[in-house]
Design a protein around this motif. Structure first.
Motif, PDB file in Angstrom:
ATOM      1  N   LEU A  11       0.833  -1.212   0.000  1.00 25.07           N
ATOM      2  CA  LEU A  11       0.000   0.000   0.000  1.00 25.07           C
ATOM      3  C   LEU A  11       0.864   1.256   0.000  1.00 25.07           C
ATOM      4  CD1 LEU A  11      -2.703   1.551   0.386  1.00 25.07           C
ATOM      5  CD2 LEU A  11      -2.400   1.226   2.857  1.00 25.07           C
ATOM      6  N   ILE A  29      -9.256   4.509   0.920  1.00 25.14           N
ATOM      7  CA  ILE A  29      -9.011   3.120   1.321  1.00 25.14           C
ATOM      8  C   ILE A  29     -10.258   2.613   2.029  1.00 25.14           C
ATOM      9  CG2 ILE A  29      -7.558   1.580   2.686  1.00 25.14           C
ATOM     10  CD1 ILE A  29      -5.368   3.776   2.564  1.00 25.14           C
ATOM     11  N   THR A  62     -12.105  -0.481   4.182  1.00 24.19           N
ATOM     12  CA  THR A  62     -11.862  -1.665   5.009  1.00 24.19           C
ATOM     13  C   THR A  62     -13.194  -2.349   5.292  1.00 24.19           C
ATOM     14  OG1 THR A  62     -12.104  -0.478   7.086  1.00 24.19           O
ATOM     15  CG2 THR A  62      -9.902  -0.518   6.098  1.00 24.19           C
ATOM     16  N   VAL A  80      -9.656   6.785   5.136  1.00 23.65           N
ATOM     17  CA  VAL A  80      -9.873   5.354   5.338  1.00 23.65           C
ATOM     18  C   VAL A  80     -11.307   5.186   5.841  1.00 23.65           C
ATOM     19  CG1 VAL A  80      -9.078   3.260   6.477  1.00 23.65           C
ATOM     20  CG2 VAL A  80      -7.453   5.104   6.010  1.00 23.65           C
ATOM     21  N   VAL A 115      -8.280   1.843  -2.844  1.00 22.48           N
ATOM     22  CA  VAL A 115      -7.718   0.575  -2.370  1.00 22.48           C
ATOM     23  C   VAL A 115      -8.791  -0.153  -1.567  1.00 22.48           C
ATOM     24  CG1 VAL A 115      -5.911  -0.522  -1.010  1.00 22.48           C
ATOM     25  CG2 VAL A 115      -5.422   1.600  -2.263  1.00 22.48           C
TER      26      VAL A 115
END
Length: 651
Positions: A433, A449, A451, A499, A517
């Motif tokens: 990353l 990003i 999660t 994130v 990502v």
């Protein structure tokens, strides 16, 4: 009749012209349901704006959350500057519904913090749709919750015209009857004040107040004015003042309503008595008799919506009156991000019914409280007219209703193509990353990003912060205003990385983002379904350097499906660009101020602001002396916010 007039600095391009044409023709032919499958960044809002101008009918746009609704509201307001664009969402900054947990014998009182500016916008929405045909309302699923009778709302308006006979006392009586409160010191929306034969009224739906000057029981003059600066605007010949609340009771029906409540109370007491539930009888009687007393004296009580069936003269089980009942029959419905919004509408009824069951079974509410509820899914569709679903990943329900007929908007006006996707194994994913982010951050571009859990979002954010990256985490625990501020920080180059969990999927305009990502891309479930993956991939489709990284150890069906659909779209876009000699360019989009969720206050200078702050301080001290500590705390917080925003201090 006012007409919709679209104002924009650009013309339809890419797939927009054919989408506009098909949607317009479908509406004119009376087609009930249509589906616009538009990729991220293809200008779906602009397409709908053109359709609105072509059709010239009022519109309700339904979005699944406040943030996206606010973004749409801002865009439509910019497109239709001469028309009415309105915002209708839940007016609670904080809301804890009334509930009872039997296992713990724990009753939770209703607790709410009402946002006054959003309350004003809700009234503005109902006022506009009842008075103007050129109205667009952008709403959350709040539109399916009970709102009070539109017929009574219209019936109880006060019509004033210069030259009409009306005594001061008659005017004051009428204002109190439609729930305006007299207050000589704290003059704000929903209040009025009196000085001799001059009555100032601050309508719930306006940003200006109305001055009514009387002489010898006659309306001599009507004027709009700024309640803070006291600047008077031009005189007007007539004005209509609509009620300060949506839930209203007619004076001549209040006794009938109270009698029905008493009858239901007696029936419920008899039921509990037959079950030997004496505690429930006493509990219910105390609560309901208090409400009845308040209704007799004030024509209002906290929790009045629980008796809405009687006010609206509905039978048991009848659907509640909602914002949809305020709309003209020819209103066009737009369901934004339909794959998320429709399931949310569908789920509202069951959650509400489950919570109310405990309250009713244990003597906290009468069974009629069941009829203070959101619409069921079938009731919602019974109330709608023509409807357009919008989604990059439509659900099976929309596809079924439209019989698989899809209007695609794949080609972007900018020529941008869907991003390249690359898959890496999860081993050493953090090191990889950091390597992948280097060229992105060097180009001054941004990274998203995603999660699978909140904990991982926070941990990864803290880890990156420790490495001196400018990063914030974003998930459902972050409130609406802070969420907007974090997104704005990304766009204004305060931070480089966000994130998040699943808040980054639908409808966010972030052209600065060139890298997305996705961690745990191979985990089965809602957050990693093929629809969720396609939506997440779309977050970087506004940047020419777009790239998406999936960290996964196996290729799931969802991953395979998302990659195939992205490839199909890329091929169409690349071929179109070659055919029309188009070179893709990153979208340049200004950072909008968005929707202010606080009270709008403008000051000419520091002196004006200081006067207002001192007024607030006096109000805070008065509340504290009267032991109204919660209200005093709210005013204190407002003072702190204003001082912080304007960097000015008390003199």
């Amino acid at each position: 009749m006012n007409r919709f007039e679209l104002k924009a600095d650009f013309k339809p391009a890419g797939d927009q012209p054919q989408a506009i044409k098909k949607l317009t023709e479908g509406l004119r032919r009376g087609k009930k349901f249509q589906l616009l499958m538009g990729v991220t960044g293809s200008g779906k809002t602009y397409t709908i704006a053109n359709v609105i101008q072509n059709i010239q009918k009022p519109v309700l746009v339904v979005s699944h959350n406040k943030t996206l609704a606010a973004q749409l509201y801002s865009e439509f307001k910019e497109f239709f500057q001469k028309n009415r664009s309105e915002f209708f969402v839940s007016y609670y900054d904080y809301y804890q519904p009334e509930a009872y947990i039997p296992d713990k014998d724990l009753f939770i009182e209703k607790d709410a913090d009402i946002n006054e500016e959003i309350d004003r916008l809700r009234h503005s929405a109902t006022h506009s749709i009842l008075t103007r045909s050129d109205t667009i309302i952008v709403s959350s699923v709040s539109c399916i919750y009970g709102l009070g009778s539109p017929e009574l709302y219209k019936k109880q308006q006060i019509y004033l015209r210069v030259g009409d006979k009306m005594s001061r006392n008659e005017l004051l009586y009428k204002l109190v009857g439609i729930m305006y409160q007299r207050n000589e010191y704290d003059f704000e929306q929903g209040k009025f004040r009196v000085k001799g034969d001059v009555v100032d009224v601050f309508p719930m739906y306006e940003e200006e107040a109305i001055r009514i000057e009387l002489f010898d029981d006659e309306i001599e003059k009507l004027t709009y004015f700024d309640p803070l600066k006291m600047d008077l605007y031009g005189s007007i010949e007539e004005v209509i003042i609509y009620p300060a609340k949506h839930y209203l009771i007619e004076s001549n029906t209040i006794n009938n309503v109270i009698e029905k409540i008493k009858q239901e109370l007696e029936q419920r007491e008899n039921f509990f008595r037959s079950q030997g539930k004496l505690v429930e009888i006493e509990r219910l009687r105390q609560r309901i008799m208090y409400d009845i007393e308040m209704l007799q004296i004030m024509h209002y009580t906290k929790g009045i919506e629980n008796y809405s069936r009687y006010f609206d003269n509905r039978n048991e089980g009848d659907p509640p009156l909602t914002l949809l009942d305020y709309l003209p029959k020819d209103t066009i419905f737009i369901i934004d991000e339909s794959h998320v919004t429709l399931p949310q509408i569908k789920g509202m009824f069951n959650g509400d019914h489950s919570r109310k069951s405990n309250l009713i079974d244990y003597g906290f509410r009468l069974p009629s409280a069941f009829d203070n509820r959101p619409l069921r899914f079938d009731e919602f569709f019974e109330k709608i007219g023509q409807m357009i679903f919008i989604s990059a990943t439509p659900g099976d329900f929309e596809l079924q209703l439209t019989k698989g007929e899809i209007i695609e908007q794949i080609i972007r006006p900018t020529g941008l193509i869907d991003p390249k996707i690359k898959i890496y194994p999860t081993e050493h994913q953090l090191d990889r990353l950091l390597e992948l982010m280097k060229p992105v951050l060097k180009r001054k571009e941004k990274v998203l990003i995603t999660t699978i859990t909140k904990r991982m979002a926070e941990d990864l954010s803290f880890h990156l912060t420790s490495l001196n990256y400018r990063v914030k985490y974003l998930h459902s625990d972050i409130d609406t205003i802070e969420r907007y501020n974090i997104l704005k920080m990304l766009r204004t180059d305060v931070i480089d990385i966000i994130v998040g969990v699943n808040l980054l999927r639908e409808g966010l305009d972030l052209p600065e983002v060139s890298l997305v990502v996705i961690f745990d891309a191979d985990k089965q479930g809602f957050l990693r379904s093929h629809r969720s993956l396609i939506q997440t991939i779309g977050r970087t489709a506004r940047n020419v350097n777009a790239k998406v990284i999936l960290f996964a150890d196996i290729i799931t069906n969802a991953i395979e499906s998302a990659i195939e659909e992205t490839k199909r779209r890329r091929d169409l876009q690349i071929n179109y660009n070659k055919e029309h000699n188009i070179t893709p360019k990153t979208i340049v989009s200004k950072v909008k101020d968005g929707l202010s969720l606080g009270k709008k206050i403008k000051f000419k200078n520091d002196e004006d602001m200081d006067k207002y702050l001192k007024k607030l301080k006096r109000k805070m001290e008065k509340c504290a002396k009267e032991l109204k500590f919660e209200e005093a705390a709210k005013i204190r917080n407002e003072i702190i916010k204003l001082r912080k925003n304007y960097l000015t201090f008390f003199k």
